[in-house]
Design a protein around this motif. Structure first.
Motif, PDB file in Angstrom:
ATOM      1  N   GLU A  28       0.821  -1.215   0.000  1.00 50.32           N
ATOM      2  CA  GLU A  28       0.000   0.000   0.000  1.00 50.32           C
ATOM      3  C   GLU A  28       0.849   1.256   0.000  1.00 50.32           C
ATOM      4  OE1 GLU A  28      -3.475   2.077   2.771  1.00 50.32           O
ATOM      5  OE2 GLU A  28      -3.049  -0.077   2.968  1.00 50.32           O
ATOM      6  N   SER A  29       2.024   1.186   0.631  1.00 52.15           N
ATOM      7  CA  SER A  29       2.899   2.366   0.729  1.00 52.15           C
ATOM      8  C   SER A  29       3.969   2.393  -0.348  1.00 52.15           C
ATOM      9  CB  SER A  29       3.582   2.379   2.102  1.00 52.15           C
ATOM     10  OG  SER A  29       4.465   1.274   2.223  1.00 52.15           O
ATOM     11  N   ASN A  30       3.899   1.458  -1.283  1.00 51.57           N
ATOM     12  CA  ASN A  30       4.908   1.366  -2.349  1.00 51.57           C
ATOM     13  C   ASN A  30       6.327   1.236  -1.792  1.00 51.57           C
ATOM     14  OD1 ASN A  30       3.148   1.541  -4.634  1.00 51.57           O
ATOM     15  ND2 ASN A  30       2.925   3.745  -4.216  1.00 51.57           N
ATOM     16  N   GLY A  31       6.441   0.468  -0.722  1.00 49.80           N
ATOM     17  CA  GLY A  31       7.762   0.186  -0.173  1.00 49.80           C
ATOM     18  C   GLY A  31       8.314   1.243   0.768  1.00 49.80           C
ATOM     19  N   ASP A  32       7.536   2.275   1.076  1.00 53.57           N
ATOM     20  CA  ASP A  32       7.985   3.329   1.989  1.00 53.57           C
ATOM     21  C   ASP A  32       7.775   2.839   3.429  1.00 53.57           C
ATOM     22  OD1 ASP A  32       7.894   5.627   3.780  1.00 53.57           O
ATOM     23  OD2 ASP A  32       7.873   6.876   1.986  1.00 53.57           O
ATOM     24  N   PHE A  33       8.873   2.627   4.149  1.00 51.56           N
ATOM     25  CA  PHE A  33       8.779   2.041   5.484  1.00 51.56           C
ATOM     26  C   PHE A  33       8.062   2.965   6.469  1.00 51.56           C
ATOM     27  CE2 PHE A  33      11.926  -0.774   3.727  1.00 51.56           C
ATOM     28  CZ  PHE A  33      11.664  -1.993   4.331  1.00 51.56           C
ATOM     29  N   ASP A  34       8.313   4.272   6.380  1.00 55.07           N
ATOM     30  CA  ASP A  34       7.643   5.201   7.292  1.00 55.07           C
ATOM     31  C   ASP A  34       6.131   5.175   7.075  1.00 55.07           C
ATOM     32  OD1 ASP A  34      10.010   5.969   8.465  1.00 55.07           O
ATOM     33  OD2 ASP A  34      10.301   7.704   7.160  1.00 55.07           O
ATOM     34  N   LYS A  35       5.717   5.175   5.814  1.00 56.39           N
ATOM     35  CA  LYS A  35       4.287   5.127   5.516  1.00 56.39           C
ATOM     36  C   LYS A  35       3.688   3.778   5.920  1.00 56.39           C
ATOM     37  CE  LYS A  35       4.318   8.480   1.714  1.00 56.39           C
ATOM     38  NZ  LYS A  35       4.076   8.691   0.250  1.00 56.39           N
ATOM     39  N   ALA A  36       4.473   2.720   5.730  1.00 52.94           N
ATOM     40  CA  ALA A  36       4.000   1.390   6.100  1.00 52.94           C
ATOM     41  C   ALA A  36       3.783   1.295   7.614  1.00 52.94           C
ATOM     42  CB  ALA A  36       4.991   0.329   5.641  1.00 52.94           C
ATOM     43  N   MET A  37       4.702   1.889   8.371  1.00 53.70           N
ATOM     44  CA  MET A  37       4.547   1.903   9.818  1.00 53.70           C
ATOM     45  C   MET A  37       3.286   2.661  10.215  1.00 53.70           C
ATOM     46  SD  MET A  37       6.767   0.215  11.639  1.00 53.70           S
ATOM     47  CE  MET A  37       6.541   1.004  13.221  1.00 53.70           C
ATOM     48  N   GLU A  38       3.010   3.778   9.541  1.00 48.60           N
ATOM     49  CA  GLU A  38       1.817   4.559   9.851  1.00 48.60           C
ATOM     50  C   GLU A  38       0.550   3.776   9.518  1.00 48.60           C
ATOM     51  OE1 GLU A  38      -0.382   7.241  11.545  1.00 48.60           O
ATOM     52  OE2 GLU A  38       1.818   7.277  11.582  1.00 48.60           O
ATOM     53  N   ILE A  39       0.582   2.998   8.437  1.00 46.34           N
ATOM     54  CA  ILE A  39      -0.565   2.160   8.071  1.00 46.34           C
ATOM     55  C   ILE A  39      -0.844   1.137   9.161  1.00 46.34           C
ATOM     56  CG2 ILE A  39      -1.313   0.357   6.469  1.00 46.34           C
ATOM     57  CD1 ILE A  39       0.182   1.989   4.263  1.00 46.34           C
ATOM     58  N   ILE A  40       0.222   0.525   9.658  1.00 42.72           N
ATOM     59  CA  ILE A  40       0.077  -0.475  10.715  1.00 42.72           C
ATOM     60  C   ILE A  40      -0.440   0.174  11.999  1.00 42.72           C
ATOM     61  CG2 ILE A  40       1.393  -1.998  12.250  1.00 42.72           C
ATOM     62  CD1 ILE A  40       3.130  -2.701   9.795  1.00 42.72           C
ATOM     63  N   ARG A  41       0.068   1.372  12.314  1.00 43.81           N
ATOM     64  CA  ARG A  41      -0.385   2.070  13.520  1.00 43.81           C
ATOM     65  C   ARG A  41      -1.849   2.492  13.397  1.00 43.81           C
ATOM     66  NH1 ARG A  41       5.326   5.226  13.636  1.00 43.81           N
ATOM     67  NH2 ARG A  41       6.456   3.669  14.858  1.00 43.81           N
ATOM     68  N   THR A  42      -2.242   2.919  12.211  1.00 47.82           N
ATOM     69  CA  THR A  42      -3.635   3.300  11.978  1.00 47.82           C
ATOM     70  C   THR A  42      -4.549   2.100  12.163  1.00 47.82           C
ATOM     71  OG1 THR A  42      -2.996   5.055  10.448  1.00 47.82           O
ATOM     72  CG2 THR A  42      -5.257   4.246  10.294  1.00 47.82           C
ATOM     73  N   LYS A  43      -4.087   0.944  11.700  1.00 51.49           N
ATOM     74  CA  LYS A  43      -4.859  -0.282  11.900  1.00 51.49           C
ATOM     75  C   LYS A  43      -5.017  -0.565  13.389  1.00 51.49           C
ATOM     76  CE  LYS A  43      -4.857  -5.266  11.281  1.00 51.49           C
ATOM     77  NZ  LYS A  43      -4.092  -6.469  10.899  1.00 51.49           N
ATOM     78  N   GLY A  44      -3.934  -0.349  14.151  1.00 49.59           N
ATOM     79  CA  GLY A  44      -3.994  -0.568  15.595  1.00 49.59           C
ATOM     80  C   GLY A  44      -5.035   0.312  16.245  1.00 49.59           C
TER      81      GLY A  44
END
Length: 274
Positions: A28-44
């Motif tokens: 979803e973040s096209n490999g951007d780790f910072d954005k990926a972390m935010e996606i996971i946190r939003t899910k939390g």
């Protein structure tokens, strides 16, 4: 873009999330780790909101002590399976470590303290909610302050105790006292510290019982006072029989080391049904 297993493993290490969640977040973040972390946190956060009405009765309870301070924390969740997870235990330990270092005044202040990455404890708990899919909360934070402290964690991480003393105490004796508190669950250190509502309830119940047994009315108060003294003996720490030697009470045991040695305070946190 193609997401490598190495990238998924890296995000999993960063976040503690499952492999599938990490893969989807990276895609979803096209490999951007910072954005990926935010996606996971939003899910939390979303999971936390969804499960806010669930009961978090399981968890991990840890305690520690140092000169001047001892603390106990419980990080609670829904199932024993999650409670025993390495990530859950580690987060509980991280929270306890920052509590021992910063000595916050209450649970709310502890939740706002930053962990190693600079983000507050509360955010890390929310992250774990997203990882596990369970409700999670900082259930308890208790502490004592004194130059002389001790902590005890009962095997299984469901029960822990901290205690403080008015003067220097040998380590094994201090540990014996925390184990006594863990095992016997006293309501107070001394009888005069038992809450008045408990005293009144014990007297009421004792009077009613004696009355139902047909005891003379003029003896009911005396019988109730005798029952109250038994309650104090069983439920106040200094008067309890020592679990390692029931021929002496805790006050007598402490006086084998010093005539003035006593317990200043204790805190007991348990997730066990009692």
């Amino acid at each position: 873009m193609a997401i490598s297993i190495q990238d998924i493993a890296k995000l999993r290490k960063m976040s503690g999330a499952g492999l599938t969640d990490c893969k989807h977040a990276l895609e979803e973040s096209n490999g951007d780790f910072d954005k990926a972390m935010e996606i996971i946190r939003t899910k939390g956060k979303a999971v936390a909101a969804k499960r806010s009405d669930r009961e978090a009765a399981e968890g991990c309870v840890l305690a520690a002590h140092t000169e001047g301070f001892a603390a106990v924390v419980s990080l609670q969740c829904e199932t024993d399976f999650v409670a025993k997870n390495e990530g859950h235990i580690k987060l509980t330990q991280d929270i306890l470590d920052v509590a021992m270092k910063e000595k916050p005044a209450n649970k709310e202040a502890l939740l706002q303290l930053p962990l190693g990455d600079g983000r507050p404890v509360a955010d890390h708990i929310t992250d774990r909610v997203g990882t596990t899919g369970e409700k999670m909360e900082l259930g308890s934070y208790e502490f004592v302050k004194s130059p002389y402290t001790m902590s005890y964690i009962h095997p299984g991480n469901k029960l822990a105790v901290v205690a403080s003393f008015n003067e220097a105490i040998e380590e094994q004796m201090a540990r014996d006292i925390t184990m006594q508190v863990a095992s016997m669950n006293p309501v107070a250190i001394r009888e005069e510290e038992v809450p008045q509502n408990i005293v009144e309830e014990e007297l009421r119940v004792a009077r009613e019982k004696a009355h139902e047994e047909g005891k003379p009315e003029n003896l009911l108060d005396r019988i109730a006072q005798g029952s109250l003294q038994k309650y104090f003996k069983e439920n106040t720490l200094l008067r309890q029989a020592f679990i390692k030697d029931n021929k002496m009470d805790i006050e007598t045991y402490l006086r084998t080391a010093s005539k003035t040695l006593t317990v200043d305070a204790f805190r007991r946190v348990t997730l066990n049904a009692e």
